[in-house]
Design a protein around this motif. Structure first.
Motif, PDB file in Angstrom:
ATOM      1  N   UNK A  96      17.829  19.940 -62.295  1.00 24.30           N
ATOM      2  CA  UNK A  96      18.025  20.953 -63.333  1.00 24.30           C
ATOM      3  C   UNK A  96      18.071  20.341 -64.713  1.00 24.30           C
ATOM      4  N   UNK A  97      18.754  19.215 -64.835  1.00 26.46           N
ATOM      5  CA  UNK A  97      18.868  18.553 -66.130  1.00 26.46           C
ATOM      6  C   UNK A  97      17.503  18.056 -66.600  1.00 26.46           C
ATOM      7  N   UNK A  98      16.764  17.412 -65.712  1.00 24.71           N
ATOM      8  CA  UNK A  98      15.449  16.883 -66.086  1.00 24.71           C
ATOM      9  C   UNK A  98      14.526  18.022 -66.493  1.00 24.71           C
ATOM     10  N   UNK A  99      14.497  19.083 -65.714  1.00 19.09           N
ATOM     11  CA  UNK A  99      13.622  20.211 -66.042  1.00 19.09           C
ATOM     12  C   UNK A  99      14.030  20.872 -67.358  1.00 19.09           C
ATOM     13  N   UNK A 100      15.323  21.039 -67.555  1.00 17.38           N
ATOM     14  CA  UNK A 100      15.822  21.728 -68.746  1.00 17.38           C
ATOM     15  C   UNK A 100      15.658  20.885 -70.006  1.00 17.38           C
ATOM     16  N   UNK A 101      15.926  19.604 -69.918  1.00 16.48           N
ATOM     17  CA  UNK A 101      15.946  18.772 -71.122  1.00 16.48           C
ATOM     18  C   UNK A 101      14.672  17.971 -71.326  1.00 16.48           C
ATOM     19  N   UNK A 102      14.204  17.307 -70.306  1.00 14.78           N
ATOM     20  CA  UNK A 102      13.015  16.473 -70.479  1.00 14.78           C
ATOM     21  C   UNK A 102      11.729  17.281 -70.393  1.00 14.78           C
ATOM     22  N   UNK A 103      11.790  18.433 -69.769  1.00 15.27           N
ATOM     23  CA  UNK A 103      10.598  19.256 -69.613  1.00 15.27           C
ATOM     24  C   UNK A 103      10.399  20.293 -70.703  1.00 15.27           C
ATOM     25  N   UNK A 104      11.270  20.322 -71.675  1.00 14.66           N
ATOM     26  CA  UNK A 104      11.154  21.306 -72.755  1.00 14.66           C
ATOM     27  C   UNK A 104       9.921  21.024 -73.599  1.00 14.66           C
ATOM     28  N   UNK A 105       9.193  22.065 -73.925  1.00 12.87           N
ATOM     29  CA  UNK A 105       8.014  21.918 -74.779  1.00 12.87           C
ATOM     30  C   UNK A 105       8.387  21.664 -76.231  1.00 12.87           C
ATOM     31  N   UNK A 106       9.531  22.159 -76.654  1.00  8.98           N
ATOM     32  CA  UNK A 106       9.917  22.054 -78.060  1.00  8.98           C
ATOM     33  C   UNK A 106      10.759  20.816 -78.380  1.00  8.98           C
ATOM     34  N   UNK A 107      10.964  19.934 -77.409  1.00  9.26           N
ATOM     35  CA  UNK A 107      11.775  18.731 -77.643  1.00  9.26           C
ATOM     36  C   UNK A 107      10.977  17.713 -78.459  1.00  9.26           C
ATOM     37  N   UNK A 164      13.736  13.607 -76.490  1.00  5.93           N
ATOM     38  CA  UNK A 164      13.332  13.204 -75.143  1.00  5.93           C
ATOM     39  C   UNK A 164      13.859  11.809 -74.820  1.00  5.93           C
ATOM     40  N   UNK A 165      13.772  10.907 -75.789  1.00 10.00           N
ATOM     41  CA  UNK A 165      14.254   9.539 -75.584  1.00 10.00           C
ATOM     42  C   UNK A 165      15.764   9.530 -75.354  1.00 10.00           C
ATOM     43  N   UNK A 166      16.492  10.316 -76.120  1.00 11.12           N
ATOM     44  CA  UNK A 166      17.950  10.410 -75.944  1.00 11.12           C
ATOM     45  C   UNK A 166      18.296  10.975 -74.562  1.00 11.12           C
ATOM     46  N   UNK A 167      17.602  12.041 -74.177  1.00 16.61           N
ATOM     47  CA  UNK A 167      17.851  12.649 -72.872  1.00 16.61           C
ATOM     48  C   UNK A 167      17.488  11.694 -71.742  1.00 16.61           C
ATOM     49  N   UNK A 168      16.390  10.984 -71.895  1.00 16.98           N
ATOM     50  CA  UNK A 168      15.975  10.022 -70.875  1.00 16.98           C
ATOM     51  C   UNK A 168      17.012   8.907 -70.741  1.00 16.98           C
ATOM     52  N   UNK A 169      17.510   8.418 -71.868  1.00 16.96           N
ATOM     53  CA  UNK A 169      18.536   7.369 -71.830  1.00 16.96           C
ATOM     54  C   UNK A 169      19.798   7.873 -71.123  1.00 16.96           C
ATOM     55  N   UNK A 170      20.164   9.116 -71.366  1.00 19.53           N
ATOM     56  CA  UNK A 170      21.349   9.688 -70.721  1.00 19.53           C
ATOM     57  C   UNK A 170      21.148   9.808 -69.215  1.00 19.53           C
ATOM     58  N   UNK A 171      19.951  10.231 -68.784  1.00 18.51           N
ATOM     59  CA  UNK A 171      19.659  10.353 -67.357  1.00 18.51           C
ATOM     60  C   UNK A 171      19.685   8.985 -66.692  1.00 18.51           C
ATOM     61  N   UNK A 172      19.071   8.007 -67.334  1.00 21.70           N
ATOM     62  CA  UNK A 172      19.048   6.645 -66.769  1.00 21.70           C
ATOM     63  C   UNK A 172      20.478   6.109 -66.643  1.00 21.70           C
ATOM     64  N   UNK A 173      21.305   6.328 -67.655  1.00 23.26           N
ATOM     65  CA  UNK A 173      22.690   5.858 -67.593  1.00 23.26           C
ATOM     66  C   UNK A 173      23.447   6.537 -66.452  1.00 23.26           C
TER      67      UNK A 173
END
Length: 91
Positions: free
Chosen positions: A59-70, A75-84
């Motif tokens: 859900x997090x990946x789809x909602x945050x990393x998959x957003x068209x308007x990001x 995207x880099x911030x969200x990716x770093x948070x997911x990796x952490x």
């Protein structure tokens, strides 16, 4: 987290089942339960937690990393948070 809000009822039901499994494990340990039953209960809890993690992570990946308007920075911030979060989970 909008993606957890939409599935809140299902997520809470999963957490309640996990709590029930953990309570059963505690009772088995306190009552000198059979080793195999204890091991099976631990495996069941681990599977349930892994399933919960997968649902929330997806859900997090789809909602945050998959957003068209990001923006690329978002995207880099969200990716770093997911990796952490994954690193912490997989320890």
């Amino acid at each position: 987290m909008a993606h957890t809000i939409t599935g809140k009822k299902q997520l809470l039901a999963r957490v309640r089942r996990i709590r029930g499994q953990a309570d059963a494990l505690e009772r088995a340990l306190a009552g000198d339960g059979e080793c195999l039953a204890v091991l099976q209960q631990i495996a069941a809890i681990r599977g349930a937690v892994n399933g919960l993690m997968a649902v929330v992570l997806e859900g997090h990946v789809r909602e945050h990393l998959g957003r068209d308007d990001a923006t690329p920075a978002q995207r880099e911030d969200d990716l770093a948070a997911v990796v952490a979060a994954l690193r912490s989970y997989l320890r």
